[in-house]
Design a protein around this motif. Structure first.
Motif, PDB file in Angstrom:
ATOM      1  N   ALA A  76       6.990  -6.424   0.380  1.00 56.17           N
ATOM      2  CA  ALA A  76       7.146  -5.434  -0.692  1.00 56.17           C
ATOM      3  C   ALA A  76       6.205  -5.734  -1.861  1.00 56.17           C
ATOM      4  O   ALA A  76       5.599  -4.826  -2.438  1.00 56.17           O
ATOM      5  N   GLN A  77       6.072  -7.009  -2.205  1.00 60.87           N
ATOM      6  CA  GLN A  77       5.173  -7.388  -3.306  1.00 60.87           C
ATOM      7  C   GLN A  77       3.716  -7.122  -2.958  1.00 60.87           C
ATOM      8  O   GLN A  77       2.932  -6.713  -3.822  1.00 60.87           O
ATOM      9  N   VAL A  78       3.328  -7.340  -1.705  1.00 58.29           N
ATOM     10  CA  VAL A  78       1.949  -7.051  -1.285  1.00 58.29           C
ATOM     11  C   VAL A  78       1.664  -5.559  -1.408  1.00 58.29           C
ATOM     12  O   VAL A  78       0.596  -5.155  -1.882  1.00 58.29           O
TER      13      VAL A  78
ATOM     14  N   GLY B 102      -2.915  -7.880 -11.394  1.00 60.52           N
ATOM     15  CA  GLY B 102      -2.255  -8.755 -10.443  1.00 60.52           C
ATOM     16  C   GLY B 102      -0.817  -8.330 -10.269  1.00 60.52           C
ATOM     17  O   GLY B 102      -0.314  -7.451 -10.977  1.00 60.52           O
ATOM     18  N   PRO B 103      -0.135  -8.946  -9.329  1.00 58.05           N
ATOM     19  CA  PRO B 103       1.274  -8.625  -9.128  1.00 58.05           C
ATOM     20  C   PRO B 103       2.126  -9.081 -10.315  1.00 58.05           C
ATOM     21  O   PRO B 103       1.699  -9.898 -11.126  1.00 58.05           O
TER      22      PRO B 103
ATOM     23  N   LEU C 133      -7.684  -1.424  -0.799  1.00 61.42           N
ATOM     24  CA  LEU C 133      -6.673  -2.305  -0.214  1.00 61.42           C
ATOM     25  C   LEU C 133      -5.384  -1.536   0.084  1.00 61.42           C
ATOM     26  O   LEU C 133      -4.746  -1.767   1.109  1.00 61.42           O
ATOM     27  N   ASP C 134      -5.035  -0.612  -0.782  1.00 58.92           N
ATOM     28  CA  ASP C 134      -3.815   0.164  -0.550  1.00 58.92           C
ATOM     29  C   ASP C 134      -3.871   0.947   0.757  1.00 58.92           C
ATOM     30  O   ASP C 134      -2.886   1.038   1.487  1.00 58.92           O
TER      31      ASP C 134
ATOM     32  N   ALA D  21      -1.208  -4.090  -3.791  1.00 53.66           N
ATOM     33  CA  ALA D  21      -2.285  -3.251  -3.249  1.00 53.66           C
ATOM     34  C   ALA D  21      -2.414  -1.949  -4.030  1.00 53.66           C
ATOM     35  O   ALA D  21      -3.527  -1.457  -4.260  1.00 53.66           O
ATOM     36  N   ASP D  22      -1.294  -1.410  -4.464  1.00 56.22           N
ATOM     37  CA  ASP D  22      -1.319  -0.175  -5.250  1.00 56.22           C
ATOM     38  C   ASP D  22      -1.942  -0.380  -6.626  1.00 56.22           C
ATOM     39  O   ASP D  22      -2.441   0.573  -7.227  1.00 56.22           O
TER      40      ASP D  22
END
Length: 144
Positions: A68-70, A43-44, A18-19, A74-75
């Motif tokens: 920014a949160q996405v 999770g975030p 995803l990243d 993803a990271d």
């Protein structure tokens, strides 16, 4: 909705995570939401895997995030088994029941991971940068 590109999640023995997909998306101020997630990672906002899945499944709008949160999320994801991630201009367009029925009207971008095998990226082609994203993903990863 627009244009669709699909490609294998594993290419030449390397996982396309995803990243890597998110890094190709242009900077934006859209509203992002995870409406389904199964995979490996956190999770975030430091949420554990089980806690994040519970929050996602219990909300009509999924887990809503900024750009920014996405990127941070993803990271933190090592691998997606199943994922439904959408971007919209307005939070009021988020409706998990409608999306579950396959209606992505009003979405700018829809990223789906299926069975730890395929990525599917669908974009609103009226957004110039997103048409370029599809071309970029096709050149990098092929199509189907």
């Amino acid at each position: 909705m627009g244009e669709l590109v699909e490609f294998w999640m594993h290419r030449d023995g390397v996982l396309i995570g995803l990243d890597r997909l998110i890094s190709r998306v242009p900077e934006n101020d859209w509203v992002w939401s995870v409406l389904e997630f199964d995979g490996i990672g956190h999770g975030p906002a430091g949420l554990g895997y089980a806690e994040f899945r519970e929050v996602v499944s219990s909300s009509r709008q999924g887990y809503v995030m900024s750009w920014a949160q996405v990127q941070e999320y993803a990271d933190e994801v090592a691998q997606c088994f199943d994922l439904l991630l959408v971007a919209v201009k307005d939070v009021d367009l988020l409706d998990s029941a409608r999306f579950a029925a396959g209606d992505f009207e009003g979405c700018l971008l829809v990223i789906t991971a299926s069975d730890s095998t395929w990525w599917s990226v669908e974009v609103d082609t009226e957004i110039k940068e997103l048409s370029a994203l599809v071309a970029d993903l096709r050149s990098r990863y092929g199509d189907g």
